[in-house]
Write an enzyme that holds these catalytic residues in place. Sequence first.
Site, mmCIF file in Angstrom:
data_model
loop_
_atom_site.group_PDB
_atom_site.id
_atom_site.type_symbol
_atom_site.label_atom_id
_atom_site.label_comp_id
_atom_site.label_asym_id
_atom_site.label_seq_id
_atom_site.Cartn_x
_atom_site.Cartn_y
_atom_site.Cartn_z
ATOM 1 N N GLU A 1 -45.091 -13.574 -12.334
ATOM 2 C CA GLU A 1 -45.968 -14.185 -11.431
ATOM 3 C C GLU A 1 -45.019 -14.595 -10.467
ATOM 4 O O GLU A 1 -44.737 -16.248 -10.788
ATOM 5 C CB GLU A 1 -46.200 -15.851 -13.237
ATOM 6 C CG GLU A 1 -46.874 -15.030 -13.806
ATOM 7 C CD GLU A 1 -46.923 -15.108 -15.192
ATOM 8 O OE1 GLU A 1 -46.382 -16.899 -14.867
ATOM 9 O OE2 GLU A 1 -47.433 -15.439 -15.553
ATOM 10 N N GLU B 1 -51.608 -8.592 -19.687
ATOM 11 C CA GLU B 1 -51.636 -9.358 -21.387
ATOM 12 C C GLU B 1 -52.906 -9.880 -21.508
ATOM 13 O O GLU B 1 -52.920 -11.095 -21.604
ATOM 14 C CB GLU B 1 -50.089 -10.450 -20.603
ATOM 15 C CG GLU B 1 -49.390 -10.198 -20.165
ATOM 16 C CD GLU B 1 -48.661 -11.727 -19.754
ATOM 17 O OE1 GLU B 1 -48.882 -12.065 -19.748
ATOM 18 O OE2 GLU B 1 -48.113 -11.075 -19.356
HETATM 19 C C1 XIL Z 1 -45.959 -16.987 -23.202
HETATM 20 C C2 XIL Z 1 -46.051 -16.868 -24.396
HETATM 21 O O1 XIL Z 1 -46.615 -16.220 -25.418
HETATM 22 C C3 XIL Z 1 -45.517 -17.903 -25.599
HETATM 23 O O2 XIL Z 1 -44.853 -18.100 -26.625
HETATM 24 C C4 XIL Z 1 -44.338 -18.998 -24.250
HETATM 25 O O3 XIL Z 1 -44.022 -20.153 -25.136
HETATM 26 C C5 XIL Z 1 -45.041 -19.064 -23.158
HETATM 27 O O4 XIL Z 1 -44.398 -17.587 -22.834
HETATM 28 N N1 XIL Z 1 -47.860 -15.093 -19.134
HETATM 29 C C6 XIL Z 1 -47.190 -14.052 -18.754
HETATM 30 C C7 XIL Z 1 -46.086 -14.565 -20.713
HETATM 31 O O5 XIL Z 1 -46.200 -13.454 -18.368
HETATM 32 O O6 XIL Z 1 -44.948 -14.300 -20.774
HETATM 33 C C8 XIL Z 1 -46.172 -15.785 -20.916
HETATM 34 O O7 XIL Z 1 -45.746 -16.121 -22.816
HETATM 35 C C9 XIL Z 1 -48.135 -16.212 -21.643
HETATM 36 C C10 XIL Z 1 -48.435 -15.858 -19.692
#
Ligand code: XIL
Length: 617
Positions: free
Chosen positions: A175, A287
């Site tokens: 990101e 994801e």
């Molecule tokens: C999220 C996790 O799922 C949560 O448990 C944590 O509190 C915050 O991060 N994009 C990503 C992930 O790349 O690492 C994120 O994960 C969700 C959005």
Amino acid sequence: MLGRTTNGGTRVKRRIRVGALLVCLALFFGLIPARAATELPADPALRALGDQRGLSIGTAVGAGSLANPAYAATVRTEFNVVTPENEMKWNSIHPEPTVYNFAGGDAIVAFAQQNGMKVRGHNLAWYSANPSWLITMCNDPTVTRDQAIAVLKDHIDTVVGHYKGKIAQWDVVNEALYDDGTLRAGCGTGQTPWGKMIGSDYIDLAFQFAHAADPAAKLFYNDYNAEALGTKSDAVYNLVAGLKQRGIPIDGVGLQMHFDLGAPSAADVASNMSRLNALGVEVGITEMDVRLFLPAGDAQLAQQRRVFHDMLATCLAAANCHTFVMWGFTDADSWIPSYFPGYGAATPFDSTYNPKPAYFGLRDALGMQTDETKVVEAENMSTKTVGASTLGGWELSANGEVGNYFPFPGGNTTITVVAKGVQGGGAWPTMDLKVDGAVVATFTVASSSWAPYSFTTAAYSVGHNVSVAFTNDYYAPPQDRNLFVDKVSVGSVVEAENTEVKSVGHAVTGGWELDQNGYVEHPAQFWTGGLFNFTVVASGTFANGAWPTLAVRIDQVTVGQVTVSSSGWQTYTVLGVAPPGRHRVSLAFTNDYYSPPQDRNLFIDSFSVAGAPTLTP
Ligand code: XIL
């Protein structure tokens, strides 16, 4: 009847085994050629289907959750790759400048190795989940670029080195871009410290360091809102093109796919995958989740099924997509409810690990059936007996029935059954067409050649079970007047509206906050067409010389706009016209013409469509 889809895994599996047994028996008796056996996989778990297709299919997991036997059992049955949800992020793995903590990451890697699974590492440079010492360092004006590079290198050498040979893919940079395509750089919320301390070439360096530390690991750039076509995915494309041009070792782009029901169209995702392929990189779905407004009804679950199905099918059809990872697999343990208030139910298993319609959508995409218009044996059978598979169809004799769960497109819908019969005892067979177990039509199948039998339903708005059953079983003992069913199809399913919507309004006290690209969608859909009255209670913040504007949209087309020129709650009404049929209506913040976007926030307290319930947060 969605209850049918929440059967426990064992029950689903038992059906498949029965199906497989029937195929084996049929093979033994020479009833069907061998090729039919490979068409019906013996093990329908996503993992086995993924293995067959050369697909890494998996989920984010938590080290703590793996201690739960039901959770761990589902992970090892269904998936062949896992990603640590948080355990390899900077604040977990590198909590102090000279302290590394590998406990959580090691536990996940050990679980994966014990179960013959791959691991995606996540991640090595991000704006979020950074330890406070790193932010302190970012804010320290005496820290030099070289010092920052040394810290990044030490981290990547240590972490990637620790897991060398054990991680198939790393999300190296996560990101790095804002939605407008510019680089995140700074020490504040949402800003990447590396962008500030090092500059934009931190991305090049991170990939080079990671490659040196584990030359065998595939290295990914991973981001959200860049799955399809648009400003951000253009920026990701340009970023990757630059990396490739400079000879930076990047292997892939992760398309996160944190979607709601306004997911981009599969066609746009396919185009994006294909242009990245032309740059010589893989893509992976890394994801995926599809969040729903709670409580989610059958209609939402059916649409969610389609989004999961379509994205996996798009990946499978792309030359360069070999990875499909979801951000959690069970509603018991997903990040969505705490990050998107009001939303949940975003994964393919419910909170007691039972498969939801989305699960079957994934399985369908993996070849349990080729598309949504064919029946699938063993899925959502609403009835007692399954017709035995025969060459080109199912054989339905006394009490035999086949069916499946179909998302309906809305509006009048034609259901078509391709069938043939064998005359016996002086009569042709008859078959009942059922929707959710209720007979909607009866056909006499008076032909021994395949022929379509069609029925047009009234307007069903949500997913339903459609089945066909052999019915004229009035001889005792039953005569052989067999019925063969080749295919059951339901309309041509229309989905993937809302392609332009990017994000959703966040719930705040007293309403939703709609800022740039934010929208709120009303769950009501209307059919009759004509004039509709929309009532919105909203308040705005005056900024940069302007009040915010609010659009009422039907199927993403603006039908009316108001300027919310009051910071107190006011009622605004808009009249819109829509043709007959199923429509989705949403409210959107629209005057996003400042760059960078200004804070002229818009708040919605309630939203109603004449005749439908009022939507309140
Ligand atoms: C999220 C996790 O799922 C949560 O448990 C944590 O509190 C915050 O991060 N994009 C990503 C992930 O790349 O690492 C994120 O994960 C969700 C959005």
